[in-house]
Write an enzyme that holds these catalytic residues in place. Structure first.
Site, short mmCIF file in Angstrom:
data_model
loop_
_atom_site.label_atom_id
_atom_site.label_comp_id
_atom_site.label_asym_id
_atom_site.label_seq_id
_atom_site.Cartn_x
_atom_site.Cartn_y
_atom_site.Cartn_z
N THR A 1 27.82 51.49 40.43
CA THR A 1 28.85 52.23 40.89
C THR A 1 28.87 53.48 40.44
O THR A 1 28.59 53.77 39.06
CB THR A 1 30.01 51.34 41.04
OG1 THR A 1 31.30 51.72 42.02
CG2 THR A 1 30.80 51.38 39.48
N CYS B 1 39.24 55.41 38.09
CA CYS B 1 39.01 53.97 38.49
C CYS B 1 38.21 53.45 37.45
O CYS B 1 37.84 53.93 36.38
CB CYS B 1 38.04 53.95 39.80
SG CYS B 1 38.61 54.82 41.17
N HIS C 1 34.94 47.84 41.70
CA HIS C 1 35.53 49.57 41.22
C HIS C 1 36.98 49.42 41.73
O HIS C 1 37.42 49.55 42.93
CB HIS C 1 34.54 50.24 42.11
CG HIS C 1 34.97 51.64 42.21
ND1 HIS C 1 33.67 52.56 41.99
CD2 HIS C 1 35.76 52.48 41.85
CE1 HIS C 1 34.23 53.74 41.91
NE2 HIS C 1 35.36 53.92 41.94
#
Lengths: 163, 206
Positions: free
Chosen positions: A25, A31, A48
């Site tokens: 990711t 995040c 994520h």
């Protein structure tokens, strides 16, 4: 890394990998990139996570991968369906940065809150957090190898790190 | 809460005009700073999935310099001024005769100079927008980051996170001297701000 299948995990997204595939990711800011791994059957999962709790959700159809409290159960379910056992799972985490230090509003502390929420929920499932690289004020891109169980973290300011 | 999918073409055009007026003034300010003509692309207004927002500046991992300002007042939102590294170097060169060394990272002085440029441009964008809408819009103190576009832009999408997986953004690109210097403005009004902007401009949402 040659020849390995790459499984991309988008923002507010989750996925699992088996047979040595690599989960990736990109551009984690506030995040959190959370990974779970069963070292015995080598099943890995990555989420994520964008927001700490689905309590604030105002959408009609919740995207389970977006909130810490819904992403972790969903990831567990998908991994168990692939053969992983809850009691064997190990977690790693990266991200949860505070990209800009402005004001004091709650929205601006979203990174640390994401980390706190993930930690609390993993605790509820008694999943140990083996290592974490969270906080700071910089972005991270992470890759998790579903064979080795290693999380590789790249950032602009701090280079490459393996945990 | 407005359903963005249902915004009509006319309403999208109104938002484009918002971008046009704001960025037009910012382009003039930049042109004065550089003492050179600056071109501006037609603003784009789009409802983009989170994943695609960073694609607009080269992808989530593209390393950019971004000045961020939180817009406070009647119609709050987030504003970014984003430039790629090459453009940042040229800007430092042209404006301040700072010769950026080919090293990793930027000095505190260089970052502070770029932050101030972003601040001036965003300030002129917002003040013209505030005049146009008659809504008070006050920019916060600016902050600068040199990092991955995905990590930076996601910071401005949080207000949308709780209601869906896409955000509405007003984007304008600047070009100076056939792309030798390129910058992007992103205005991402909070979801609740659209009604106020439309109302201020006399658009009946029906």
């Amino acid at each position: 890394m040659t020849g390995q299948t790459l499984v991309k995990v988008g923002m507010a997204d989750l996925n699992i990998a088996i047979e040595g595939a690599v989960l990736k990711t990109t551009g984690l800011g506030s995040c959190v990139g959370l990974t779970l791994f069963d070292p015995q059957c080598r099943v890995a999962g990555m989420a994520h996570v964008m927001l700490p709790s689905s309590d604030i959700a105002r959408e009609s159809q919740i995207n389970l991968a977006k909130y810490a409290d819904t992403a972790i159960p969903e990831l567990l379910e998908r991994m168990q369906a692939a053969g992983a056992r809850l009691t064997r799972l190990e977690a790693k985490m990266a991200g949860g940065a505070q990209m800009f230090a402005l004001g004091g509003s709650d929205t601006l502390r979203i990174g640390p809150r994401n980390v706190e929420s993930c930690t609390a929920i993993l605790g509820r499932y008694r999943i140990p957090i083996l290592s974490a690289d969270t906080g700071g004020n910089y972005g991270r891109t992470v890759e998790f190898d579903s064979y080795k169980g290693i999380l590789v973290i790249r950032s602009v300011q701090h280079g490459v790190k393996e945990i | 809460m407005p359903l963005f999918e249902s915004f009509k073409a006319f309403e999208m055009d109104v938002l484009k005009e918002v971008g046009n007026i704001g960025a037009g003034n910012a382009a003039t300010a930049l042109s004065k700073l550089l003492n050179k003509p600056v071109d501006m692309a037609v603003p784009k207004v789009s409802l983009l999935p989170f994943e695609e927002v960073a694609e607009r500046v080269g992808g989530a991992e593209q390393i950019v310099l971004a000045v961020f300002l939180r817009v406070e007042g009647e119609a709050p939102g987030n504003m970014f001024f984003i430039i790629e590294e090459q453009s940042a170097k040229r800007m430092l060169n042209q404006l301040l005769s700072m010769n950026h060394q080919e090293e990793v990272g930027y000095s505190e002085m260089e970052l502070s100079a770029l932050c101030e440029i972003g601040n001036i441009l965003a300030g002129s964008y917002l003040s013209s927008l505030a005049d146009f809408t008659q809504l008070p819009m006050v920019p916060s103190v600016p902050a600068i980051a040199h990092d991955m576009a995905g990590a930076i832009l996601s910071y401005g999408l949080m207000q949308y996170g709780e209601m869906g997986d896409s955000a509405l953004l007003i984007e304008t690109t600047f070009l100076e001297d056939r792309q030798s210097l390129e910058g992007h403005f992103f205005l991402i009004p909070d979801p609740e701000s659209f009604n106020k902007i439309f109302k201020a401009l006399g658009v009946d949402l029906g």
